[in-house]
Write an enzyme that holds these catalytic residues in place. Structure first.
Site, PDB file in Angstrom:
ATOM      1  N   SER A 117      19.307  15.090  50.354  1.00 56.20           N
ATOM      2  CA  SER A 117      20.231  15.139  51.494  1.00 56.20           C
ATOM      3  C   SER A 117      21.436  14.264  51.215  1.00 56.20           C
ATOM      4  O   SER A 117      21.335  13.247  50.519  1.00 56.20           O
ATOM      5  CB  SER A 117      19.489  14.606  52.722  1.00 56.20           C
ATOM      6  OG  SER A 117      20.386  14.350  53.773  1.00 56.20           O
ATOM      7  N   TYR A 164      13.865   8.252  57.578  1.00 51.15           N
ATOM      8  CA  TYR A 164      13.952   9.605  57.008  1.00 51.15           C
ATOM      9  C   TYR A 164      14.838   9.597  55.760  1.00 51.15           C
ATOM     10  O   TYR A 164      14.441  10.065  54.688  1.00 51.15           O
ATOM     11  CB  TYR A 164      14.502  10.613  58.045  1.00 51.15           C
ATOM     12  CG  TYR A 164      14.959  11.885  57.370  1.00 51.15           C
ATOM     13  CD1 TYR A 164      14.031  12.795  56.879  1.00 51.15           C
ATOM     14  CD2 TYR A 164      16.318  12.144  57.159  1.00 51.15           C
ATOM     15  CE1 TYR A 164      14.446  13.943  56.202  1.00 51.15           C
ATOM     16  CE2 TYR A 164      16.737  13.286  56.490  1.00 51.15           C
ATOM     17  CZ  TYR A 164      15.794  14.175  56.011  1.00 51.15           C
ATOM     18  OH  TYR A 164      16.210  15.300  55.338  1.00 51.15           O
ATOM     19  N   LYS A 172      14.176  10.113  51.333  1.00 55.44           N
ATOM     20  CA  LYS A 172      14.869  10.993  50.374  1.00 55.44           C
ATOM     21  C   LYS A 172      15.337  10.188  49.164  1.00 55.44           C
ATOM     22  O   LYS A 172      15.237  10.635  48.015  1.00 55.44           O
ATOM     23  CB  LYS A 172      16.058  11.686  51.050  1.00 55.44           C
ATOM     24  CG  LYS A 172      15.656  12.685  52.101  1.00 55.44           C
ATOM     25  CD  LYS A 172      14.977  13.908  51.487  1.00 55.44           C
ATOM     26  CE  LYS A 172      14.305  14.792  52.494  1.00 55.44           C
ATOM     27  NZ  LYS A 172      13.451  15.810  51.929  1.00 55.44           N
TER      28      LYS A 172
HETATM   29  P1  NAD Z   1      11.679  22.488  58.389  1.00 56.80           P
HETATM   30  O1  NAD Z   1      10.975  21.467  59.204  1.00 56.80           O
HETATM   31  O2  NAD Z   1      12.114  23.742  59.067  1.00 56.80           O
HETATM   32  O3  NAD Z   1      10.804  22.885  57.119  1.00 56.80           O
HETATM   33  C1  NAD Z   1       9.917  21.997  56.488  1.00 56.80           C
HETATM   34  C2  NAD Z   1       8.575  22.696  56.372  1.00 56.80           C
HETATM   35  O4  NAD Z   1       7.650  21.824  55.718  1.00 56.80           O
HETATM   36  C3  NAD Z   1       7.961  23.073  57.729  1.00 56.80           C
HETATM   37  O5  NAD Z   1       7.582  24.434  57.702  1.00 56.80           O
HETATM   38  C4  NAD Z   1       6.740  22.152  57.855  1.00 56.80           C
HETATM   39  O6  NAD Z   1       5.697  22.762  58.577  1.00 56.80           O
HETATM   40  C5  NAD Z   1       6.390  21.894  56.407  1.00 56.80           C
HETATM   41  N1  NAD Z   1       5.705  20.621  56.135  1.00 56.80           N
HETATM   42  C6  NAD Z   1       6.058  19.379  56.569  1.00 56.80           C
HETATM   43  N2  NAD Z   1       5.209  18.442  56.076  1.00 56.80           N
HETATM   44  C7  NAD Z   1       4.315  19.128  55.299  1.00 56.80           C
HETATM   45  C8  NAD Z   1       3.208  18.726  54.527  1.00 56.80           C
HETATM   46  N3  NAD Z   1       2.842  17.437  54.448  1.00 56.80           N
HETATM   47  N4  NAD Z   1       2.499  19.674  53.861  1.00 56.80           N
HETATM   48  C9  NAD Z   1       2.862  20.994  53.951  1.00 56.80           C
HETATM   49  N5  NAD Z   1       3.909  21.418  54.669  1.00 56.80           N
HETATM   50  C10 NAD Z   1       4.622  20.503  55.333  1.00 56.80           C
HETATM   51  O7  NAD Z   1      12.942  21.760  57.719  1.00 56.80           O
HETATM   52  P2  NAD Z   1      14.157  22.366  56.892  1.00 56.80           P
HETATM   53  O8  NAD Z   1      15.391  22.161  57.680  1.00 56.80           O
HETATM   54  O9  NAD Z   1      13.813  23.694  56.385  1.00 56.80           O
HETATM   55  O10 NAD Z   1      14.209  21.313  55.705  1.00 56.80           O
HETATM   56  C11 NAD Z   1      13.608  21.560  54.442  1.00 56.80           C
HETATM   57  C12 NAD Z   1      13.789  20.339  53.564  1.00 56.80           C
HETATM   58  O11 NAD Z   1      15.191  20.080  53.426  1.00 56.80           O
HETATM   59  C13 NAD Z   1      13.172  19.064  54.139  1.00 56.80           C
HETATM   60  O12 NAD Z   1      12.621  18.314  53.066  1.00 56.80           O
HETATM   61  C14 NAD Z   1      14.366  18.350  54.733  1.00 56.80           C
HETATM   62  O13 NAD Z   1      14.183  16.955  54.754  1.00 56.80           O
HETATM   63  C15 NAD Z   1      15.481  18.732  53.764  1.00 56.80           C
HETATM   64  N6  NAD Z   1      16.816  18.661  54.366  1.00 56.80           N
HETATM   65  C16 NAD Z   1      17.065  19.338  55.522  1.00 56.80           C
HETATM   66  C17 NAD Z   1      18.331  19.237  56.104  1.00 56.80           C
HETATM   67  C18 NAD Z   1      18.607  19.908  57.421  1.00 56.80           C
HETATM   68  O14 NAD Z   1      19.560  19.496  58.113  1.00 56.80           O
HETATM   69  N7  NAD Z   1      17.869  20.930  57.826  1.00 56.80           N
HETATM   70  C19 NAD Z   1      19.330  18.479  55.481  1.00 56.80           C
HETATM   71  C20 NAD Z   1      19.043  17.824  54.283  1.00 56.80           C
HETATM   72  C21 NAD Z   1      17.767  17.933  53.731  1.00 56.80           C
HETATM   73  C1  WQD Z   2      26.427  16.472  63.479  1.00 58.42           C
HETATM   74  C2  WQD Z   2      27.580  15.904  64.308  1.00 58.42           C
HETATM   75  C3  WQD Z   2      26.908  14.058  65.700  1.00 58.42           C
HETATM   76  C4  WQD Z   2      24.184  16.337  68.244  1.00 58.42           C
HETATM   77  C5  WQD Z   2      21.524  14.966  60.274  1.00 58.42           C
HETATM   78  C6  WQD Z   2      20.753  13.993  59.431  1.00 58.42           C
HETATM   79  C7  WQD Z   2      20.964  14.312  57.969  1.00 58.42           C
HETATM   80  C8  WQD Z   2      20.626  15.761  57.682  1.00 58.42           C
HETATM   81  C9  WQD Z   2      21.335  16.708  58.610  1.00 58.42           C
HETATM   82  C10 WQD Z   2      18.398  16.406  57.296  1.00 58.42           C
HETATM   83  C11 WQD Z   2      27.591  14.375  64.365  1.00 58.42           C
HETATM   84  C12 WQD Z   2      27.329  15.231  66.557  1.00 58.42           C
HETATM   85  C13 WQD Z   2      25.098  15.977  67.277  1.00 58.42           C
HETATM   86  C14 WQD Z   2      24.575  16.280  69.607  1.00 58.42           C
HETATM   87  C15 WQD Z   2      26.754  15.537  68.929  1.00 58.42           C
HETATM   88  N1  WQD Z   2      19.221  15.938  57.933  1.00 58.42           N
HETATM   89  N2  WQD Z   2      26.363  15.578  67.617  1.00 58.42           N
HETATM   90  N3  WQD Z   2      25.861  15.875  69.895  1.00 58.42           N
HETATM   91  O1  WQD Z   2      23.770  13.598  61.976  1.00 58.42           O
HETATM   92  O2  WQD Z   2      25.323  14.830  60.375  1.00 58.42           O
HETATM   93  O3  WQD Z   2      22.900  14.849  59.966  1.00 58.42           O
HETATM   94  O4  WQD Z   2      21.112  16.311  59.988  1.00 58.42           O
HETATM   95  O5  WQD Z   2      17.389  16.727  57.168  1.00 58.42           O
HETATM   96  O6  WQD Z   2      20.144  13.457  57.226  1.00 58.42           O
HETATM   97  O7  WQD Z   2      21.195  12.677  59.703  1.00 58.42           O
HETATM   98  O8  WQD Z   2      23.769  16.138  61.870  1.00 58.42           O
HETATM   99  O9  WQD Z   2      23.736  17.942  63.532  1.00 58.42           O
HETATM  100  O10 WQD Z   2      22.724  15.696  64.134  1.00 58.42           O
HETATM  101  O11 WQD Z   2      25.190  15.903  63.917  1.00 58.42           O
HETATM  102  O12 WQD Z   2      27.896  15.168  69.245  1.00 58.42           O
HETATM  103  O13 WQD Z   2      23.780  16.552  70.510  1.00 58.42           O
HETATM  104  O14 WQD Z   2      27.395  16.332  65.685  1.00 58.42           O
HETATM  105  O15 WQD Z   2      27.318  12.845  66.264  1.00 58.42           O
HETATM  106  O16 WQD Z   2      28.939  13.980  64.409  1.00 58.42           O
HETATM  107  P1  WQD Z   2      24.008  14.739  61.083  1.00 58.42           P
HETATM  108  P2  WQD Z   2      23.764  16.465  63.406  1.00 58.42           P
END
Ligand code: NAD
Ligand code: WQD
Length: 340
Positions: free
Chosen positions: A126, A151, A155
């Site tokens: 991330s 969190y 990462k």
């Molecule tokens: P998500 O929660 O939709 O998907 C994660 C999946 O992993 C879920 O289906 C959950 O049931 C499964 N899971 C969690 N812990 C587990 C375990 N111990 N064993 C087996 N399965 C498990 O999330 P996502 O948005 O699809 O994110 C996927 C990956 O990308 C995550 O590692 C997340 O941290 C990373 N990521 C997401 C974002 C975002 O904003 N969505 C941003 C940066 C990184």
């Molecule tokens: C985006 C913008 C908020 C909600 C987070 C995690 C990051 C990654 C992605 C991964 C910001 C604003 C949000 C609301 C708002 N995670 N906001 N009202 O914070 O950039 O990133 O998700 O797994 O690690 O930190 O994403 O969508 O929460 O916020 O004003 O109700 O929207 O302040 O500027 P963020 P976000």
């Protein structure tokens, strides 16, 4: 004997979209997911979109015996590792849950992979690992910072473990993909983001206001040093992100070592711009009020995506309108997510 790609967390938001891309590219897929933050219905929907069935195993990546059985039974040639927890606020309240799932879970997976002689891995990292950089856009050679919550720290720790792994054993070939802000949904409207409870992230929250489930959006701060005072992020369509995984997977096939790629668009949009774009795409008006800043938020964050463009020949192709139209199609046709 045919070969498979193992996808941990493949029932989740990004994992399900990436499974679609892999199946469409002709890969066979095995998914392990404990369904702690997803629904089995996403697997049925993947089948509807692609006409192909991933093999689904319900289980936890911390179950080392189960992982060993999977690596024995299937001919896994690479792993895409999405499984993990991602709610920033919850990670502050329950850090053990986050270190256990994200760090111990990853260690358990890496151990099972090494035991089975599987050394190709794509890891979901991330942009949060950059902390709060002084300059934008963010390139991969920026120093990592200190994420403001457990969190984000999980990462960073997993990235450090990966760096140690490739030093210790030259057979590893690992891509760490630093996502910016994934949004949007598959254009079929069949799969998308389905957060449990009240969403933490901006676009899922806006969508719930649009369907009338939440009354109004709180805009967290309008006094940042940005053109309209609200936070700026690099929102990337999940279908582009899925394609980035496919390119990364193919790129690491004939290399060894650790490769870090930013997956972002290179463009930043403010919270107010996101509201206006969603209103235009959906025809719905979004009620909002300005609220205090959210703890741990940074003013702006967007990628320099040129390393991925040069090395993977990957660039985000979908724009803000696509992100909003596809989000709204998913949300309006599945108002209760996969429970609709
Ligand atoms: P998500 O929660 O939709 O998907 C994660 C999946 O992993 C879920 O289906 C959950 O049931 C499964 N899971 C969690 N812990 C587990 C375990 N111990 N064993 C087996 N399965 C498990 O999330 P996502 O948005 O699809 O994110 C996927 C990956 O990308 C995550 O590692 C997340 O941290 C990373 N990521 C997401 C974002 C975002 O904003 N969505 C941003 C940066 C990184
Ligand atoms: C985006 C913008 C908020 C909600 C987070 C995690 C990051 C990654 C992605 C991964 C910001 C604003 C949000 C609301 C708002 N995670 N906001 N009202 O914070 O950039 O990133 O998700 O797994 O690690 O930190 O994403 O969508 O929460 O916020 O004003 O109700 O929207 O302040 O500027 P963020 P976000």
């Amino acid at each position: 004997m045919s070969k498979q790609i193992l996808i941990t967390g493949g029932a989740g938001y990004i994992g399900s979209h990436t499974t679609v891309s892999l199946l469409e590219a002709g890969h066979e897929v095995v998914i392990i997911d404990n369904l702690s933050n997803s629904s089995i219905e996403s697997i049925n929907r993947i089948q509807l979109i692609t006409g192909k069935s991933p093999i689904f195993i319900e289980g936890d990546i911390r179950d080392t015996d189960l992982l060993d059985r999977i690596f024995t039974k299937f001919n896994i040639e690479a792993v895409l590792h999405f499984a993990g927890l991602k709610a920033v606020g919850e990670s502050v309240e329950d850090p053990i849950k986050y270190y256990s799932n994200n760090v111990c879970g990853s260690l358990s997976l890496f151990q099972a992979m090494a035991k089975a002689d599987v050394f190709r891995l794509v890891f979901s990292s991330s942009a949060t690992v950059y902390g709060e950089p002084d300059n934008m856009p963010i390139s991969e050679d920026f120093l990592t910072g200190t994420p403001t919550n457990p969190y984000g720290k999980t990462k960073l720790v997993v990235e450090q473990i990966i760096a140690d792994l490739v030093q210790a054993d030259r057979r590893w070939s690992i891509a760490s993909l630093r996502y910016f802000n994934p949004v949007g949904a598959h254009p079929s409207g069949l799969i998308g983001e389905d957060p449990q409870g009240i969403p933490n992230n901006l676009l899922p929250y806006i969508s719930r206001v649009a369907i009338g489930e939440l009354a109004e959006l709180s805009v967290f701060g309008n006094d940042y040093a940005t053109p309209d005072g609200t936070g700026i992020r690099d929102y990337i369509h999940v279908v582009d992100l899925a394609k980035g995984h496919l390119k990364s997977l193919h790129a690491i096939f004939h290399k060894t070592g650790m490769y870090i790629w930013n997956l972002g668009t290179g463009k930043g949009y403010s919270v107010l711009e996101m509201i206006a774009a969603f209103e235009k795409a959906s025809g719905k008006s979004i009620a909002y009020r300005i609220a205090p800043r959210r703890a741990g938020d940074i003013a702006e964050c967007w990628a320099n995506p040129s390393k991925a463009a040069e090395e993977l020949l990957w660039e985000a192709e979908l724009g803000l309108d696509d992100m909003m139209i596809d989000t709204w199609r998913w949300q309006s046709s599945n108002p209760q997510g996969y429970d609709s």
